[in-house]
Design an enzyme around this catalytic site. Structure first.
Site, mmCIF file in Angstrom:
data_model
loop_
_atom_site.group_PDB
_atom_site.id
_atom_site.type_symbol
_atom_site.label_atom_id
_atom_site.label_comp_id
_atom_site.label_asym_id
_atom_site.label_seq_id
_atom_site.Cartn_x
_atom_site.Cartn_y
_atom_site.Cartn_z
ATOM 1 N N ASN A 13 0.845 -1.190 0.000
ATOM 2 C CA ASN A 13 0.000 0.000 0.000
ATOM 3 C C ASN A 13 0.883 1.243 0.000
ATOM 4 O OD1 ASN A 13 0.549 0.777 2.882
ATOM 5 N ND2 ASN A 13 -0.471 -1.185 3.255
ATOM 6 N N ASP B 97 -4.144 -6.690 4.718
ATOM 7 C CA ASP B 97 -5.173 -7.571 5.276
ATOM 8 C C ASP B 97 -5.040 -9.004 4.781
ATOM 9 O OD1 ASP B 97 -6.614 -5.612 6.820
ATOM 10 O OD2 ASP B 97 -7.319 -4.776 4.921
ATOM 11 N N PRO C 32 -2.399 -12.220 9.846
ATOM 12 C CA PRO C 32 -2.651 -12.114 11.277
ATOM 13 C C PRO C 32 -3.063 -10.689 11.646
ATOM 14 C CG PRO C 32 -0.293 -12.203 10.838
ATOM 15 C CD PRO C 32 -0.987 -12.535 9.548
ATOM 16 N N LYS D 100 -14.090 -0.461 14.965
ATOM 17 C CA LYS D 100 -12.793 -1.146 14.991
ATOM 18 C C LYS D 100 -12.234 -1.190 16.403
ATOM 19 C CE LYS D 100 -8.143 -1.069 12.936
ATOM 20 N NZ LYS D 100 -7.259 -0.470 11.911
ATOM 21 N N LYS E 71 -11.319 -4.760 18.023
ATOM 22 C CA LYS E 71 -9.925 -5.116 18.293
ATOM 23 C C LYS E 71 -9.628 -5.197 19.787
ATOM 24 C CE LYS E 71 -8.812 -4.623 13.842
ATOM 25 N NZ LYS E 71 -8.334 -5.686 12.966
#
Length: 400
Positions: A211, A279, A305, A338, A342
């Site tokens: 990215n 991802d 992961p 998120k 998480k």
């Protein structure tokens, strides 16, 4: 007195913020430092040699070709005897001359003739600070190991509200103390893990997917935390950035590599996961994929992961875990979800749409999301974002 026996060479540049240098001299003297001052020709338009000399209790140096001083090679003595050189205010012009390696007056000559650490407190008009030339000079100076404190967003002398205001004397003093006496910083004794940059996931032996993350924000955070006295381990994806002074750096390629490095760094007091981790990863064939006339190759994908979630689930979980959420729509809503998913304490959400210029750029606007709600920060350069976050982290860890 945290700066007892330390020698500070203060260079006062030509900006309206030069008046703050007088307060800084007083704060430094209160902490036991010996302060010698160079007053540039521009600086002398805003503060007088008499006021500088009265507060520092030392002669004021102005002239590179002074018969009195240069008979004894005064500029060499000034630069070599200093434990730290502070430039406040550091104007756009002075930064440009430093970046170019000029030595056309006493200030720039001393800067070029010294191996002492250098700390800059920039101050200028907001458009001047944001100009690509100034930002390029800042990056060149930072790459050489020079430290920065500020500038801040706020009211400027020109009447505008923008980033360009010189940091307050107390903030500059804190940065000086942390630079010369790290054990006195608010994060002294704290171990902090920072991740930065992208990851690369191999498609075959010669290709990869990645990215646009430059790593600039994560590297700035690592530098800001170190300036406050923390022991920082920086796990960096493939980027072309210099290692911040005092930071332990671990270079990795893939998400699997990054996770392994992070787990090795534990336990720590805080973890700041600023990396843009891929991802997905591919099942890698043993040989290079060949282009044929049969259409596109079939790539088998699997989940990478989840580094942030994994750190949050560890039995030796850091006391503070901070994640980043790079979104292109519904920025705050997605980031809030998120954080819950998480299990981290804070999320810094930012809009990375192409038109925002965050990936690879030098500025950022973030929303800090925690259990108490959303705090939206103004558009700041990434160094200022890092300093603001580091100060928040310091306050949080001191409270615990």
């Amino acid at each position: 007195m945290q700066l007892a026996s330390k020698r500070i060479l203060l260079i006062i540049g030509g900006g309206i913020a030069a008046y703050k240098s007088l307060f800084l001299i007083r704060r430094l003297r209160d902490q036991g430092a010996e302060v010698r001052c160079i007053l540039t020709s521009g600086g002398a338009q805003f503060v007088t040699p008499l006021s500088v000399s009265a507060l520092s209790e030392q002669p004021v140096y102005q002239d590179l070709f002074s018969l009195t001083e240069e008979a004894e090679m005064g500029h060499i003595r000034l630069s070599r005897e200093a434990d730290l050189i502070v430039v406040a205010p550091a104007t756009a012009n002075l930064m440009a001359r430093m970046a170019s390696g000029l030595a056309d007056d006493l200030a720039t000559t001393c800067l070029l003739a010294s191996s002492a650490p250098i700390l800059l407190a920039p101050a200028m008009n907001g458009y001047m600070w944001a100009h690509p030339a100034t930002q390029e000079n800042r990056q060149r100076l930072a790459a050489r190991g020079l430290g920065f404190v500020g500038p801040e967003a706020g009211d400027l002398a020109c009447g505008e509200v923008a980033t360009g205001r010189m940091a307050e004397p107390e903030e500059i003093l804190a940065a000086i103390v942390a630079k010369l006496n790290p054990s006195a910083g608010p994060l002294a004794g704290k171990k902090i893990l920072v991740t930065a940059g992208p990851t690369r996931e191999a498609l075959d032996p010669v290709r990869y997917v990645s990215n646009h993350s430059s790593g600039k924000q994560g590297f700035a955070i690592a530098s800001a935390l170190t300036a406050l006295g923390a022991q920082v381990t920086l796990v960096a994806g493939p980027v072309s950035l210099p290692t911040p002074q005092g930071v332990k750096r671990l270079d990795v390629e893939s998400a699997d590599d990054m996770l392994a490095a992070c787990l090795t760094a534990l336990p720590v007091d805080a973890a700041i996961c600023a990396a843009a981790v891929a991802d997905w990863k591919a099942d890698i064939p043993p040989n290079k994929m060949k282009k044929t006339g049969d259409g596109l190759p079939v790539i088998a994908w699997q989940q990478n992961p989840d580094i942030l979630a994994t750190i949050c689930q560890q039995t030796n979980r850091p006391a503070l875990v901070v994640g980043f959420a790079a979104e292109t729509e519904n920025v705050v809503e997605y980031a809030q979800a998120k954080r819950q998913r998480k299990g981290c304490d804070w999320i810094l959400a930012n809009d990375v749409s192409a038109e925002r210029g965050v990936f690879g750029g030098d500025s950022n606007q973030v929303h800090l999301i925690d259990q108490d709600g959303v705090e939206t920060w103004p558009q700041l350069d990434k160094t200022a974002v890092a300093q603001r976050l580091a100060e928040r982290i310091a306050r949080k860890l001191v409270q615990q």
